[in-house]
Write an enzyme that holds these catalytic residues in place. Structure first.
Site, PDB file in Angstrom:
ATOM      1  N   GLY A  98       1.144  -0.961  -0.182  1.00 22.03           N
ATOM      2  CA  GLY A  98       0.091  -0.292  -0.055  1.00 22.03           C
ATOM      3  C   GLY A  98       0.823   1.021   0.270  1.00 22.03           C
ATOM      4  O   GLY A  98       0.402   2.601  -0.033  1.00 22.03           O
ATOM      5  N   LYS A  99       2.023   1.093  -0.235  1.00 20.95           N
ATOM      6  CA  LYS A  99       2.709   2.355  -0.416  1.00 20.95           C
ATOM      7  C   LYS A  99       3.277   2.793  -1.603  1.00 20.95           C
ATOM      8  O   LYS A  99       4.213   3.424  -2.193  1.00 20.95           O
ATOM      9  CB  LYS A  99       4.295   2.512   0.317  1.00 20.95           C
ATOM     10  N   GLY A 100       2.665   2.342  -2.946  1.00 22.36           N
ATOM     11  CA  GLY A 100       3.347   2.693  -3.878  1.00 22.36           C
ATOM     12  C   GLY A 100       4.543   2.018  -4.661  1.00 22.36           C
ATOM     13  O   GLY A 100       5.060   1.812  -6.339  1.00 22.36           O
ATOM     14  N   ALA A 133      -5.412  -4.362  -6.010  1.00 22.20           N
ATOM     15  CA  ALA A 133      -4.633  -5.078  -7.319  1.00 22.20           C
ATOM     16  C   ALA A 133      -5.109  -5.147  -8.364  1.00 22.20           C
ATOM     17  O   ALA A 133      -4.841  -4.722  -9.658  1.00 22.20           O
ATOM     18  CB  ALA A 133      -4.516  -6.593  -6.900  1.00 22.20           C
ATOM     19  N   TYR A 137      -3.459  -2.746 -11.691  1.00 25.06           N
ATOM     20  CA  TYR A 137      -3.558  -2.495 -12.614  1.00 25.06           C
ATOM     21  C   TYR A 137      -4.557  -2.639 -13.748  1.00 25.06           C
ATOM     22  O   TYR A 137      -4.379  -2.041 -14.701  1.00 25.06           O
ATOM     23  CB  TYR A 137      -4.743  -4.606 -13.099  1.00 25.06           C
TER      24      TYR A 137
END
Length: 172
Positions: A98-100, A133, A137
């Site tokens: 969740g931090k890129g 996710a 995408y």
């Protein structure tokens, strides 16, 4: 945070063993859960690194004390003739989710696939409940190509699997 995709060091087998032994992560990535020893993880790294039908890379993040393995990315079932491959990626160390970082690693993996391997299509499968996710995408121009109802059995429930793909002409 800087990340690099590189070959997984055998010294990192303990991290791979930890992730393969994580039932929650196994469910998230639709992998068969199995308690995994460091010896088993070492063999897994050796076999999968040597396999010519895939490109296996570790996701290494630069931290204060150097680069640390935090995930895995790979292109599997590489079909040289049809110029496509299946993508598999995860951040195994949940404090980095969740931090890129996954987006950066995914971008680097796509670049390898489209530029180095000259693929025309990279596809993946994801459980429909993995909305984060699927959102990532979609953000990177993957399109849904289809779904398989009640295809994956996990924790007593059948799950719908979504197939998504990105073509080179749609690659950002």
């Amino acid at each position: 945070m800087n990340i690099e995709l590189r070959d997984i060091a055998l010294a990192d087998a303990n991290r791979i063993a930890e992730w393969k032994s994580d039932a929650e992560l196994s469910e998230q990535i639709m992998s068969n859960f199995q308690l995994t020893s460091v010896t088993m993880a070492t063999e897994w790294i050796k076999i999968n690194t040597a396999h010519t039908g895939q490109l296996l890379k570790g996701i290494y993040a630069e931290l204060q004390d150097g680069f640390k393995l935090i995930g895995v990315s790979r292109l599997m079932f590489i079909d040289v003739e049809s110029r496509n491959a299946e993508l598999g990626i995860y951040i195994g160390d949940n404090k980095y989710q969740g931090k890129g970082i996954g987006e950066k690693a995914l971008g680097a993996t796509l670049e390898m696939g489209f530029k180095e391997l000259e693929l025309l299509k990279i596809y993946l499968k994801v459980a429909s409940k993995e909305t984060r996710a699927i959102g990532l995408y979609s953000k990177l121009n993957f399109k849904i190509e289809g779904c398989l109802k009640d295809h994956y059995y996990s924790n007593g429930v059948f799950q719908k699997i979504i197939f998504m793909a990105l073509f080179r002409e749609d690659y950002l």
